[in-house]
Design a protein around this motif. Structure first.
Motif: not given
Ligand code: HEM
Ligand SMILES: [Cu+2]
Ligand SMILES: [Cu+2]
Lengths: 256, 571
Positions: B43, B86, B90, B151-152, B405, B412, B473
């Protein structure tokens, strides 16, 4: 392309349905803010008032107040109002209460990696048949060359022109993967799913040129899948149509 | 029922291939933390790209291969891989294994007074399944075309036609799902069968209830996704087309498949899992927070039966809301109204749980320990996450907010400032039991305030971006006129994220330093009532020196007329 009017807060609001959608979003946020602030103040007050002090014990009894119960009932009632009063009507207007086709501009939107193909039925108002077999570089949507209804059809790649104050009915589909047809300023969004055709409609209230985005991850070029809408005055729209038609005449298959 | 735990076992049998629930719990916990850290690093790379699109990544940019970051510039396919991995890491490799595998495994048998899980070998099998699934996921970065990048959520047809990484992703997922299934069966049987004498269901600590409900969610929600995963594998490898309609034309070429499938089918199967999955992430966190708040408030839980009822209802309802993720797929009015109603209904038990927890504070004698800081911070963060779910659950407002977003901010807030803070709370709270030493308070408080502020710095601006219409995304958000005015927020969020990363190093240092140097902890350092504190520290094989017998409810604090302000369950 307009770049003004953007920034913090909602993008410009240019369709007949966008004020209602914005209002709903605002109402929900005011409701959430009131709940959160009230609850948060209570939390902070309890945290300060009931911090451990030497020689003082916690009470075994729990707080007795009907307030939480009233609060929960209040939340339920307000959610019922959000659903029945605001969300259901807006959604069914968007999804089911279509304007009459005679009064509208009817188009097809065929998404592909990574472009928006807009199919206009032309002067006869009838779409030519399409089939994936006929898709080629010159013909991204696969118009059937033997179908007379298709002779005057116009296909515009990346630019969607339509007149202001006239309903537009768009049939959304895709050739390859799932895209999502999104025009933020009109508060319009619909997934473009291959194998499915989903109609949506809108009516613009102001002229200008704005962006179409693809809201669904659709591959490497997802970010580049940007299109444009041009909301024209009826005269401008007519001029644009004429240009397209004269272009068609220079093409081998097209004749009016 | 339980295995022989004799000390005569060799080193490997005791530490690596152990069947002791505590060792397996720690294995889950540590592996989960490592994956969490890795997912966080992915991330941080994405956040560089979002803050400075089109600029090469300084210093470490050169470490990456030319196929992902030529000249240190991130290619869109690599950005997409980072996003997909990511998310997957996560959720499936970080938080669930920590919350269920780690905390659940370690604490459930202790809290119910059992010597071990009902099926210790199955427990070990479930850990190793997870481990293998995780390793498979990570190796996918090295296959041609890179890791999964759809994507997830892996929506077909994109995922059906994606590079080899997607196949590896699917194999990894099938292993992970199998692991969760094995685990959940074990939890259910353990909680039903192995409770200590006198420990009726309504004397269970709330944490055990939370794990119990979570196990049912895992048990019932995962099979559909496992099936869907296998179907997608067949689409990719065997030429079937469960998810592919006829007549697809990709890059100008007709796709040579039989056709007749439906991509929306995948979404139904996926979200049928993935919505309950949200509660798999959140319920154990609520369990942890409840234990810590009650212990540090020194008074009984306000409305024990209410909160248990609310979580059962939450678990049940979580199966009836999945299609609120699919309003934009072309749903009609009747069915969308159904899912809007169920979504509003599910918000009610969440409101109730939050109310119960704040009301517990009223009249308490609150101790501000480090775990209590984290646990209390969970409450407002989860509240923000929950409240921002409302506009997404109303189809009409979702028209504007879907896939922006705003959605990323919403979930989140639930899983990062929410669940992660709760998991940290749990680590600080039970560390003395597991290791016999306290973690350092000062470092802990700096860690807390740093994390709390930075998490909000990363995630709050997402709501602003989402309202302005910024899509998620996107590799280069500045392509879009309406996102340009908000680029400053992207830079701010990225700095918050990197500082957040630095602050976590304090936790890592504290964690290892305290193992050797931390203040020594007695058996029951927080004067708590539940059974895990009635064992020696650290608990030996077989857990209890003599079989515990339970005489009272889980939270008998400040009982009038008693000398001590707590009465353990087994007294
Ligand atoms: C703790 C700090 C975290 C930060 C700063 C963070 C940041 C981000 C960012 C920047 C994205 C991308 C959004 C995009 O693609 O436009 C994202 C997507 C995502 N995050 Fe996190 N995240 C964090 C923790 C977590 C945790 C703990 C989980 C799950 C338990 C998680 C699950 C996800 C999921 C499922 C996506 C979507 C991925 C996708 O689009 O396929 N994140 N996160
Ligand atoms: Cu697209
Ligand atoms: Cu896209």
């Amino acid at each position: 392309m307009e770049t003004t009017g953007y920034g913090w807060g909602f993008p410009p609001s240019l369709s007949t349905q966008s004020p209602a959608i914005d209002q709903l979003i605002n109402v929900v946020h005011w409701f959430a803010a009131v709940l959160f602030v009230g609850w948060g103040l209570f939390l902070l007050y309890s945290l300060i008032r009931f911090r451990a002090k030497p020689g003082q014990r916690a009470s075994y009894e729990s707080a007795k107040s009907r307030l939480p119960k009233y609060l929960e009932i209040g939340v339920v009632l307000f959610e019922i109002f959000l659903l029945i009063g605001l969300s259901f009507p807006i959604w069914s207007k968007y999804k089911s209460e279509f304007p009459r086709e005679q009064d509208s501009l009817v188009i097809r939107v065929v998404a592909q990696q990574f472009a928006w193909n807009i199919h206009y039925p032309g002067r006869d108002g009838v779409f030519g048949g399409t089939d994936p077999r006929f898709i080629s570089d010159a013909d991204p949507i696969g118009l059937n060359p033997d179908d007379p209804a298709g002779k005057d059809d116009i296909v515009s790649v990346g630019w969607l022109h339509f007149p202001v104050h006239k309903p537009v009915i768009a049939h959304i589909t895709s050739k390859d993967v799932i895209h999502s047809f999104s025009i933020p300023v009109l508060r319009v969004k619909q997934d473009a799913v291959p194998g499915m055709v989903v109609p949506i409609w809108w009516e613009a209230t102001q002229t200008g040129q704005y962006e179409i985005m693809c809201a669904q991850l659709c591959g490497v070029g997802h970010t580049l899948m940007r299109g444009f809408v041009s909301i024209d005055t009826p005269e401008e729209y007519e001029v644009w149509m004429k240009e397209q038609e004269s272009y068609l005449e220079t093409q081998p298959g097209g004749q009016l | 029922m339980s295995e022989d735990h004799g000390e005569h076992l060799g080193f490997l049998r005791r530490t690596v291939f152990s069947v002791d629930h505590k060792v397996i719990g720690l294995q889950y916990g540590l592996t989960g933390l490592v994956f969490l850290f890795f997912g966080f690093c992915l991330m941080m790379l994405m956040r560089w790209q979002l803050a400075y699109p089109g600029e090469p990544l300084p210093w470490i940019g050169g470490l990456f291969s030319e196929t992902t970051m030529p000249g240190g510039m991130m290619l869109p396919e690599f950005y997409n891989s980072l996003g997909a991995m990511h998310g997957t890491i996560m959720v499936f490799l970080g938080v669930v294994p920590l919350a269920v595998g780690g905390f659940g495994n370690y604490l459930v048998p202790l809290q119910i007074g059992a010597p071990d899980m009902a099926f210790p070998k199955l427990n070990a099998a479930s850990y190793w399944c997870y481990f293998v699934g995780g390793v498979v996921m990570l190796t996918s970065f090295f296959v041609p075309g890179g890791a999964a990048n759809s994507g997830w959520t892996s929506y077909p047809p994109l995922s059906d036609i994606a590079t080899t990484g997607q196949t590896v992703w699917l194999f990894g997922m099938v292993a992970l799902i199998t692991s969760s299934l094995l685990g959940s069966v074990n939890f259910i049987v353990t909680i039903v069968q192995l409770r200590a004498k006198g420990l009726t269901f309504f004397r269970l600590p709330f944490f055990v209830w939370a794990q119990f409900v979570t196990s049912f969610l895992l048990l019932l929600a995962f099979p559909p996704l496992e099936a869907a995963g296998v179907l997608q594998l067949m689409d990719r490898l065997a030429g079937t087309s469960f998810f592919l309609p006829s007549g697809l034309v990709v890059s100008g070429m007709p796709l040579p498949v039989s056709g007749g499938g439906n991509p929306i089918l995948w979404q139904h199967l996926f979200w049928f899992l993935a919505h309950p999955e949200v509660y798999v992430l959140i319920l154990p966190a609520m369990g942890i927070v409840t234990e810590i708040i009650v212990t540090n408030t020194r008074k009984p839980l306000y409305g024990y039966k209410t909160i248990v009822g609310a979580s059962l209802f939450l678990g049940f309802m979580s199966f009836l809301v999945w299609a609120h993720h699919m309003f934009m797929t072309g749903m009609g009015t009747a069915i969308s109204n159904f899912f809007q109603v169920t979504t509003m209904i599910i918000s009610i038990p969440s409101v109730i749980i939050l109310t119960v927890l704040v009301l517990t504070l009223w009249g308490g004698s609150i101790r501000y320990t480090v775990p209590m800081h984290f646990a209390l911070a969970f409450l407002p963060m989860f509240a923000i996450g929950g409240l921002t779910g409302l506009p997404l659950g109303l189809a009409a407002s979702d028209i504007h907010l879907h896939d922006t977003y705003y959605v990323i901010g919403h979930f989140h807030y639930v899983v990062a400032p929410g669940t992660l803070l709760a998991l940290f709370a749990g680590v600080y709270h039970w560390y003395p039991k597991v290791t016999g030493r306290f973690m350092n308070e000062t470092l802990g408080k700096i860690h807390f305030w740093g994390s709390f502020l930075c998490l909000n710095g990363v995630f709050f601006p997402m709501f602003i971006q989402g309202i302005a219409g910024a899509s998620r995304r996107l590799h280069t958000p500045t392509m879009y006129a309406h996102a340009q005015g908000l680029q400053g927020t992207n830079v701010f969020m990225s700095y918050s994220a990197w500082i957040l990363g630095l602050v976590q190093l304090l936790f890592v240092i504290n964690f290892f330093w305290s193992l050797k140097k931390g203040r020594q902890a007695p058996e029951n350092p927080w004067q708590a009532t539940t059974l895990e504190w009635a064992t020696p520290t650290p608990p030996p094989h077989g857990n209890f020196l003599k079989e515990p017998e339970v005489n009272r409810g889980p939270y008998e604090y400040s009982v009038p007329g008693e000398k001590e302000d707590f009465i353990p369950q087994n007294v």
